[in-house]
Each structure stands twice: as structure tokens, then as C-alpha cells.
Design a protein around this motif. Structure first.
Motif, mmCIF file in Angstrom:
data_model
loop_
_atom_site.group_PDB
_atom_site.id
_atom_site.type_symbol
_atom_site.label_atom_id
_atom_site.label_comp_id
_atom_site.label_asym_id
_atom_site.label_seq_id
_atom_site.Cartn_x
_atom_site.Cartn_y
_atom_site.Cartn_z
ATOM 1 N N UNK A 198 0.831 -1.205 0.000
ATOM 2 C CA UNK A 198 0.000 0.000 0.000
ATOM 3 C C UNK A 198 0.869 1.261 0.000
ATOM 4 N N UNK A 199 1.925 1.231 0.795
ATOM 5 C CA UNK A 199 2.841 2.372 0.837
ATOM 6 C C UNK A 199 3.529 2.565 -0.504
ATOM 7 N N UNK A 200 3.912 1.456 -1.126
ATOM 8 C CA UNK A 200 4.567 1.546 -2.432
ATOM 9 C C UNK A 200 3.620 2.139 -3.473
ATOM 10 N N UNK A 201 2.348 1.760 -3.390
ATOM 11 C CA UNK A 201 1.369 2.303 -4.329
ATOM 12 C C UNK A 201 1.132 3.792 -4.083
ATOM 13 N N UNK A 202 1.168 4.213 -2.820
ATOM 14 C CA UNK A 202 1.052 5.642 -2.524
ATOM 15 C C UNK A 202 2.224 6.416 -3.126
ATOM 16 N N UNK A 203 3.425 5.839 -3.002
ATOM 17 C CA UNK A 203 4.605 6.470 -3.580
ATOM 18 C C UNK A 203 4.473 6.567 -5.100
ATOM 19 N N UNK A 204 3.856 5.567 -5.688
ATOM 20 C CA UNK A 204 3.638 5.576 -7.131
ATOM 21 C C UNK A 204 2.674 6.700 -7.520
ATOM 22 N N UNK A 205 1.591 6.840 -6.756
ATOM 23 C CA UNK A 205 0.641 7.931 -7.014
ATOM 24 C C UNK A 205 1.316 9.290 -6.846
ATOM 25 N N UNK A 206 2.140 9.384 -5.826
ATOM 26 C CA UNK A 206 2.829 10.646 -5.552
ATOM 27 C C UNK A 206 3.801 10.991 -6.675
ATOM 28 N N UNK A 207 4.451 9.975 -7.220
ATOM 29 C CA UNK A 207 5.398 10.222 -8.311
ATOM 30 C C UNK A 207 4.694 10.773 -9.545
ATOM 31 N N UNK A 210 -0.289 12.033 1.533
ATOM 32 C CA UNK A 210 0.528 10.828 1.501
ATOM 33 C C UNK A 210 1.435 10.760 2.723
ATOM 34 N N UNK A 211 0.860 10.560 3.884
ATOM 35 C CA UNK A 211 1.671 10.487 5.102
ATOM 36 C C UNK A 211 1.219 9.356 6.018
ATOM 37 N N UNK A 212 0.600 8.337 5.439
ATOM 38 C CA UNK A 212 0.035 7.259 6.253
ATOM 39 C C UNK A 212 0.999 6.094 6.435
ATOM 40 N N UNK A 263 12.719 0.135 6.099
ATOM 41 C CA UNK A 263 13.750 1.098 5.753
ATOM 42 C C UNK A 263 13.670 1.478 4.279
ATOM 43 N N UNK A 264 13.251 0.545 3.448
ATOM 44 C CA UNK A 264 13.105 0.838 2.016
ATOM 45 C C UNK A 264 12.047 1.919 1.804
ATOM 46 N N UNK A 265 10.895 1.739 2.448
ATOM 47 C CA UNK A 265 9.827 2.726 2.354
ATOM 48 C C UNK A 265 10.279 4.054 2.941
ATOM 49 N N UNK A 266 10.978 3.991 4.053
ATOM 50 C CA UNK A 266 11.452 5.208 4.712
ATOM 51 C C UNK A 266 12.366 6.018 3.798
ATOM 52 N N UNK A 267 13.277 5.341 3.116
ATOM 53 C CA UNK A 267 14.201 6.022 2.201
ATOM 54 C C UNK A 267 13.432 6.688 1.066
ATOM 55 N N UNK A 321 6.713 0.995 -11.402
ATOM 56 C CA UNK A 321 5.537 0.389 -12.046
ATOM 57 C C UNK A 321 5.802 -1.086 -12.364
ATOM 58 N N UNK A 322 6.983 -1.359 -12.893
ATOM 59 C CA UNK A 322 7.324 -2.742 -13.240
ATOM 60 C C UNK A 322 7.422 -3.618 -12.004
ATOM 61 N N UNK A 323 7.947 -3.062 -10.917
ATOM 62 C CA UNK A 323 8.059 -3.826 -9.680
ATOM 63 C C UNK A 323 6.678 -4.242 -9.180
ATOM 64 N N UNK A 324 5.740 -3.311 -9.244
ATOM 65 C CA UNK A 324 4.383 -3.575 -8.735
ATOM 66 C C UNK A 324 3.483 -4.225 -9.793
#
Length: 288
Positions: free
Chosen positions: A79-88, A158-160, A170-174, A283-286
Motif C-alpha cells: 500500500x505504501x509503495x502504491x502511494x509512492x507511485x501515485x505521488x510520483x 501521503x503520510x500514512x 527502511x526501504x519505504x522510509x528512504x 511500475x514494473x516492480x508492482x
């Protein structure tokens, strides 16, 4: 035989991973640049653009790591990765707004310079050209203000996501820190090209007086100002004073502004390409 993947593997790309360390170094330099800047100039903005380019080049390398990808697709982080994708995507949209604003500003500047050259001595023609230029700039500024509001909303939206206190987190944090710094730098960039940041400063001293004493062009004070805002403010002063006798000074301001725009366009285009590259990787990762 390949060793099966375990979520607690010590080889996950934590903050100590070489590429993650490069990202941290780039983030630290950008933060230091933010803290050191008392006001924005084209050189400081250009330096930050270069820093963002280096940062997102490292981010793409970080996303290419198999262990980074394994961490991102885990259920607790997806879910966090998808939020980062939306933010990008939002960040790319803001970059597109900035690119369009710079292009329109450059076209208006070139058109006004052409009017000044072709209609020497035609004060009414010069005045009409300046009014057209300022009308266009006003429209662009409205678009930029809207983009700035969208950025502010994104920072609260995007702060959830949380770190969860483990290496996978740590990956998400970075990536979250990268997005936060990128948004702040884009806010600064938009403010610079719109002239919003410099308007209050410019209003505190008389540009009409500066026009009269136009031999000061090239002084240290000029070099510290926002070239784009300085040209806009000079043209507004021409309208207010109804004084079209200092076209040489105005032309110099427009030339400085155009050179500034050209440098910023190149830096922004390079950043835009790196942002797209990193987004495609995510995108490819997800598997979108």
C-alpha cells in the motif's frame, strides 16, 4: 541452489547499503542547501536541480536492487509503495506545469524583445507589448499557484506509511524521504519561476528609481535577485511610471531572464527524464 528468500534477511537494502548511503548523502546535501539559502537565485535553484537529478539517479539504482523489489511487493508494504507511485505521478504533473510555464515565459520574453527591436522609438507599441507580456505572466502565475496548492495537499495526503521498525520498512522510509525533499524543492522552484518568493522583497525598494539609475545593471545586488522576477517587476514599473525611455535597461533584464530560463529548462528536463525512469521501474516492480 539459490537460497530461498526470507523477510528477515540481513542482506536487505538498509540505510547502510552503499546505494542507500548515496541517497542519504544526496538528501543531506539538499537539506544543507535549503538551510543555507536565505533567498533564491538562479544559481542556487540550478544547483538544487542538479542535486535532485543525482538523487533520483540513485533512487532508480536503488529500485533496481532485487532485495529492494522483494521488500516493496510484500503485503505490509505494498500500500505504501502504491502511494509512492501515485505521488510520483503528481510530481511529474507538477514538473510538466513548470516546463510549460518556462516555455511560455521564454516565448513571451522573446516576443517582447522582438517588439523592442522592431519598433524603436514607438513608445505606444512598446507599452502594448509590455501589457501583453504581463497579462500572459499573470495567467501563468495562476496556474503555478494552483500547482503549489496541489503540492501542499499532497504533503498531507501521503503520510500514512510508517517504517514499522524493521529493515523492510527502511526501504519505504528512504523512498518517503526522497519524495518529501523532492516536493519541497519543487515548491521552491515553482515559487522562483512565478516570482512569488521575490515579490515582497522587490516591492520594498523603488524599481522606478533603479530604472533612472540604470548604470547599476550588473551590480552585486542585481546578481543576488531572481532574474525572472526582476524582469517582471521592472516591466510592471514601466507601466506604473508610464516611462518608456529606459528600454536599454529593460532589454538587459529580459536577456538575463531568458538566459536564466534556458538553464532552468535544461535542468528541469534532465530531472523529468530521471523521474520518469524511476517511476517506470516502480511500475514494473508492482506489475502495473
Amino acid at each position: 541452489m539459490a537460497t530461498p528468500y526470507h523477510s528477515r534477511s540481513n542482506s536487505l537494502p538498509s540505510r547502510q547499503h552503499p546505494i542507500a548511503s548515496q541517497i542519504d548523502d544526496n538528501l543531506s546535501r539538499l537539506r544543507a542547501s535549503e538551510a543555507a539559502s536565505t533567498s533564491s537565485s538562479s544559481s542556487s535553484i540550478g544547483h538544487k536541480l542538479n542535486g535532485l537529478q543525482d538523487l533520483h539517479e540513485c533512487v532508480d539504482m536503488f529500485l533496481q536492487l532485487p532485495l529492494t523489489q522483494q521488500a516493496l511487493v510484500q503485503e505490509q508494504h505494498r500500500r505504501c509503495a502504491e502511494e509512492l507511485l501515485d505521488e510520483s505521478l503528481m510530481i511529474l504533473d507538477v514538473c510538466s506545469v513548470a516546463k510549460d510555464a518556462l516555455m511560455q515565459k521564454k516565448e513571451c520574453t522573446q516576443e517582447l524583445q522582438s517588439i523592442f527591436r522592431r519598433r524603436r522609438g514607438d513608445e505606444m507599441g512598446h507599452l502594448n507589448g509590455v501589457k501583453k507580456y504581463l497579462t500572459s505572466r499573470k495567467a501563468v502565475k495562476k496556474v503555478i499557484i494552483k500547482a503549489l496548492k496541489n503540492l501542499k495537499q499532497t504533503k498531507t495526503k501521503f503520510n500514512t506509511c510508517s517504517n514499522n521498525g524493521n529493515e523492510n520498512g527502511a526501504v519505504i522510509s528512504i523512498l518517503r524521504e526522497v519524495e518529501e525533499v523532492t516536493i519541497r524543492e519543487l515548491e521552491s522552484f515553482l515559487s522562483f519561476i512565478s516570482g512569488l518568493e521575490a515579490e515582497s522583497k522587490l516591492s520594498r525598494w523603488s524599481l522606478v528609481s533603479k530604472l533612472i539609475h540604470h548604470k547599476r545593471v550588473g551590480s552585486e545586488e542585481d546578481k543576488k535577485t531572481n532574474e525572472i522576477a526582476n524582469a517582471d517587476a521592472t516591466l510592471r514599473s514601466l507601466i506604473k511610471s508610464d516611462n518608456m525611455k529606459h528600454i536599454e535597461y529593460v532589454q538587459n533584464q529580459l536577456r538575463n531572464s531568458e538566459l536564466c530560463i534556458q538553464d532552468l529548462e535544461e535542468g528541469l528536463e534532465s530531472l523529468f527524464k530521471r523521474l520518469i525512469k524511476a517511476r517506470v521501474t516502480l511500475l514494473n516492480i508492482l506489475n502495473f
